[in-house]
Design a protein around this motif. Structure first.
Motif, mmCIF file in Angstrom:
data_model
loop_
_atom_site.group_PDB
_atom_site.id
_atom_site.type_symbol
_atom_site.label_atom_id
_atom_site.label_comp_id
_atom_site.label_asym_id
_atom_site.label_seq_id
_atom_site.Cartn_x
_atom_site.Cartn_y
_atom_site.Cartn_z
ATOM 1 N N VAL A 194 0.826 -1.206 0.000
ATOM 2 C CA VAL A 194 0.000 0.000 0.000
ATOM 3 C C VAL A 194 0.863 1.259 0.000
ATOM 4 N N LEU A 195 2.074 1.181 0.521
ATOM 5 C CA LEU A 195 2.944 2.355 0.510
ATOM 6 C C LEU A 195 3.340 2.731 -0.916
ATOM 7 N N PHE A 196 3.485 1.743 -1.768
ATOM 8 C CA PHE A 196 3.751 2.046 -3.174
ATOM 9 C C PHE A 196 2.534 2.699 -3.831
ATOM 10 N N LEU A 197 1.345 2.264 -3.445
ATOM 11 C CA LEU A 197 0.138 2.913 -3.968
ATOM 12 C C LEU A 197 0.102 4.381 -3.551
ATOM 13 N N LEU A 198 0.465 4.653 -2.304
ATOM 14 C CA LEU A 198 0.503 6.036 -1.835
ATOM 15 C C LEU A 198 1.564 6.842 -2.587
ATOM 16 N N ARG A 199 2.723 6.247 -2.798
ATOM 17 C CA ARG A 199 3.796 6.936 -3.532
ATOM 18 C C ARG A 199 3.347 7.288 -4.943
ATOM 19 N N ASP A 200 2.598 6.383 -5.548
ATOM 20 C CA ASP A 200 2.128 6.592 -6.919
ATOM 21 C C ASP A 200 0.831 7.404 -6.974
ATOM 22 N N GLU A 201 0.407 7.928 -5.815
ATOM 23 C CA GLU A 201 -0.788 8.771 -5.688
ATOM 24 C C GLU A 201 -2.057 8.074 -6.183
ATOM 25 N N ARG A 202 -2.197 6.804 -5.849
ATOM 26 C CA ARG A 202 -3.364 6.005 -6.245
ATOM 27 C C ARG A 202 -4.289 5.858 -5.037
ATOM 28 N N ARG A 203 -4.905 6.977 -4.632
ATOM 29 C CA ARG A 203 -5.730 7.012 -3.422
ATOM 30 C C ARG A 203 -6.934 6.071 -3.498
ATOM 31 N N ALA A 204 -7.546 5.944 -4.660
ATOM 32 C CA ALA A 204 -8.691 5.035 -4.787
ATOM 33 C C ALA A 204 -8.248 3.590 -4.545
ATOM 34 N N ALA A 205 -7.073 3.235 -5.028
ATOM 35 C CA ALA A 205 -6.557 1.884 -4.826
ATOM 36 C C ALA A 205 -6.217 1.653 -3.349
ATOM 37 N N VAL A 206 -5.778 2.699 -2.655
ATOM 38 C CA VAL A 206 -5.504 2.596 -1.219
ATOM 39 C C VAL A 206 -6.806 2.317 -0.468
ATOM 40 N N SER A 207 -7.853 3.030 -0.840
ATOM 41 C CA SER A 207 -9.156 2.810 -0.221
ATOM 42 C C SER A 207 -9.660 1.402 -0.506
ATOM 43 N N ASP A 208 -9.523 0.939 -1.735
ATOM 44 C CA ASP A 208 -9.927 -0.431 -2.078
ATOM 45 C C ASP A 208 -9.159 -1.450 -1.244
ATOM 46 N N TRP A 209 -7.857 -1.227 -1.069
ATOM 47 C CA TRP A 209 -7.029 -2.112 -0.235
ATOM 48 C C TRP A 209 -7.584 -2.175 1.186
ATOM 49 N N ALA A 210 -7.906 -1.016 1.750
ATOM 50 C CA ALA A 210 -8.411 -0.975 3.124
ATOM 51 C C ALA A 210 -9.758 -1.677 3.233
ATOM 52 N N TRP A 211 -10.651 -1.467 2.252
ATOM 53 C CA TRP A 211 -11.947 -2.160 2.295
ATOM 54 C C TRP A 211 -11.745 -3.663 2.226
ATOM 55 N N LYS A 212 -10.815 -4.108 1.415
ATOM 56 C CA LYS A 212 -10.561 -5.551 1.319
ATOM 57 C C LYS A 212 -10.069 -6.109 2.654
ATOM 58 N N GLN A 213 -9.269 -5.331 3.378
ATOM 59 C CA GLN A 213 -8.755 -5.771 4.674
ATOM 60 C C GLN A 213 -9.859 -5.927 5.719
ATOM 61 N N VAL A 214 -10.886 -5.084 5.657
ATOM 62 C CA VAL A 214 -11.942 -5.109 6.677
ATOM 63 C C VAL A 214 -13.173 -5.890 6.236
ATOM 64 N N GLU A 215 -13.173 -6.348 5.011
ATOM 65 C CA GLU A 215 -14.332 -7.077 4.483
ATOM 66 C C GLU A 215 -14.614 -8.310 5.337
ATOM 67 N N PRO A 216 -15.828 -8.436 5.839
ATOM 68 C CA PRO A 216 -16.155 -9.597 6.685
ATOM 69 C C PRO A 216 -16.049 -10.903 5.900
ATOM 70 N N ARG A 217 -15.641 -11.923 6.584
ATOM 71 C CA ARG A 217 -15.588 -13.258 5.979
ATOM 72 C C ARG A 217 -17.013 -13.764 5.791
ATOM 73 N N VAL A 218 -17.218 -14.498 4.746
ATOM 74 C CA VAL A 218 -18.533 -15.061 4.484
ATOM 75 C C VAL A 218 -18.750 -16.234 5.429
ATOM 76 N N GLU A 219 -19.850 -16.187 6.126
ATOM 77 C CA GLU A 219 -20.209 -17.278 7.030
ATOM 78 C C GLU A 219 -21.626 -17.722 6.713
ATOM 79 N N ARG A 220 -21.877 -18.952 6.952
ATOM 80 C CA ARG A 220 -23.207 -19.478 6.737
ATOM 81 C C ARG A 220 -23.893 -19.576 8.102
ATOM 82 N N PRO A 221 -24.836 -18.682 8.364
ATOM 83 C CA PRO A 221 -25.474 -18.674 9.694
ATOM 84 C C PRO A 221 -26.426 -19.871 9.866
ATOM 85 N N PHE A 222 -26.588 -20.258 11.110
ATOM 86 C CA PHE A 222 -27.559 -21.296 11.482
ATOM 87 C C PHE A 222 -27.286 -22.621 10.784
#
Length: 104
Positions: free
Chosen positions: A71-99
């Motif tokens: 992600v630091l390379f993304l910041l260096r290359d001024e790719r802010r949208a890609a940085v945001s996408d990276w962060a969303w991918k990191q926090v994306e909940p795992r798929v679980e099958r309830p019940f």
């Protein structure tokens, strides 16, 4: 697929789940923002450690000592949208099958 703020799903959420959905969205947004902020701070530390006339190789050598290398390379290359996408991918909940029963 670009990841976006989970608040876009509110229109599709049944009323009985609205409060829960908003709480989960707020939590995901906070975690996303903290990751982006942490990466930006780490980028600042890397840049402060480099000489003014550094090149990409110098940057790569300094980044190799960090946690968020890619992600630091993304910041260096001024790719802010890609940085945001990276962060969303990191926090994306795992798929679980309830019940789910053990017999299923």
């Amino acid at each position: 697929m670009a990841r976006t703020d989970p608040a876009v799903l509110f229109d599709e959420t049944p009323d009985e789940f609205a409060d829960w959905t908003r709480a989960v969205a707020a939590s995901l947004r906070e975690r996303h923002d903290a990751l982006v902020e942490g990466a930006v701070e780490e980028y600042g530390r890397v840049m402060a450690a480099l000489p003014a006339d550094h090149d990409r190789k110098d940057f790569a050598l300094e980044v190799a000592k960090t946690v968020h290398r890619g992600v630091l390379f993304l910041l260096r290359d001024e790719r802010r949208a890609a940085v945001s996408d990276w962060a969303w991918k990191q926090v994306e909940p795992r798929v679980e099958r309830p019940f789910r029963n053990a017999e299923e």
